[in-house]
Design a protein around this motif. Structure first.
Motif, short mmCIF file in Angstrom:
data_model
loop_
_atom_site.label_atom_id
_atom_site.label_comp_id
_atom_site.label_asym_id
_atom_site.label_seq_id
_atom_site.Cartn_x
_atom_site.Cartn_y
_atom_site.Cartn_z
N GLY A 192 53.13 36.47 43.35
CA GLY A 192 51.97 35.62 43.62
C GLY A 192 51.22 36.04 44.86
O GLY A 192 49.99 36.03 44.88
N GLN B 178 48.95 38.84 44.21
CA GLN B 178 47.79 38.45 43.42
C GLN B 178 46.93 37.40 44.15
O GLN B 178 46.13 36.73 43.53
N ASN C 63 46.68 33.16 42.81
CA ASN C 63 45.71 32.57 41.90
C ASN C 63 46.30 31.33 41.24
O ASN C 63 47.48 31.02 41.39
N GLU C 64 45.48 30.61 40.49
CA GLU C 64 45.91 29.34 39.90
C GLU C 64 47.12 29.51 38.98
O GLU C 64 48.05 28.70 39.00
N LYS C 65 47.12 30.56 38.19
CA LYS C 65 48.22 30.81 37.26
C LYS C 65 49.53 31.06 38.02
O LYS C 65 50.58 30.51 37.66
N SER C 66 49.48 31.85 39.07
CA SER C 66 50.70 32.12 39.84
C SER C 66 51.16 30.87 40.58
O SER C 66 52.37 30.64 40.71
N GLN C 67 50.24 30.04 41.04
CA GLN C 67 50.61 28.78 41.69
C GLN C 67 51.36 27.87 40.72
O GLN C 67 52.38 27.28 41.08
N LYS C 68 50.88 27.77 39.49
CA LYS C 68 51.54 26.93 38.48
C LYS C 68 52.95 27.45 38.18
O LYS C 68 53.89 26.66 38.05
N ARG C 69 53.10 28.75 38.09
CA ARG C 69 54.42 29.34 37.84
C ARG C 69 55.38 29.07 39.01
O ARG C 69 56.55 28.76 38.80
N ARG D 47 56.39 25.37 38.91
CA ARG D 47 57.34 25.11 37.82
C ARG D 47 58.73 25.64 38.18
O ARG D 47 59.74 24.97 38.00
N GLU E 128 47.71 21.58 44.00
CA GLU E 128 48.58 22.73 43.70
C GLU E 128 48.68 23.69 44.88
O GLU E 128 49.76 24.14 45.22
N THR F 201 52.06 24.61 46.79
CA THR F 201 52.49 26.01 46.77
C THR F 201 52.74 26.52 48.18
O THR F 201 53.74 27.20 48.44
#
Length: 139
Positions: free
Chosen positions: A29, A32, A35-41, A44, A110, A114
């Motif tokens: 993350g 990268q 980004n929003e996708k890596s923050q969500k991962r 989770r 988020e 994060t």
């Protein structure tokens, strides 16, 4: 098909694997620019890692013959009292932030969560891993 009972050692191994995955997601993350996708991962993975830490604590005390806890706060306080964790307030903050974080009705964003995972909670997990390893070796 019989299922084997969950042991403290198995829970701890699962926690360690999840922690490794969380650390890897944070590393990726950061490359990268989170980004929003890596923050969500990351979030989770953090939630899973936290649940596994709590399950490890629960199974550890069960192994010691202690009664079950009524919830994560009680388990966290007892883990702090028994030196399994070294920052009780930080762990209680983790619980509160998980409650406040809801993708639909977020009280905490988020990005903020994060950042807390990366700069505060990862250290708490690493310290827990060290303390738990020492305690399991002493049994």
């Amino acid at each position: 098909m019989k299922t084997l009972p969950i042991t403290c050692e198995k829970c701890f191994l699962d926690f360690q694997e999840s922690l490794d995955e969380l650390q890897e997601l944070i590393r990726i993350g950061k490359q990268q620019d989170l980004n929003e996708k890596s923050q969500k991962r990351i979030i989770r993975s953090f939630e899973i890692t936290h649940e596994l830490a709590l399950k490890t604590i629960e199974e550890y005390f069960k192994k010691m013959g202690r009664p079950a806890f009524s919830g994560p706060r009680d388990a966290t306080i007892e883990a702090f009292n028994e030196d399994l964790i070294d920052d009780g307030k930080g762990w209680l903050d983790m619980i509160i932030e998980r409650i406040k974080y809801d993708p639909i009705y977020a009280e905490i964003e988020e990005k903020e969560l994060t950042q807390h995972i990366i700069h505060k909670y990862l250290l708490l997990f690493n310290n827990f891993e060290r303390h738990m390893k020492e305690n399991l070796e002493g049994i």
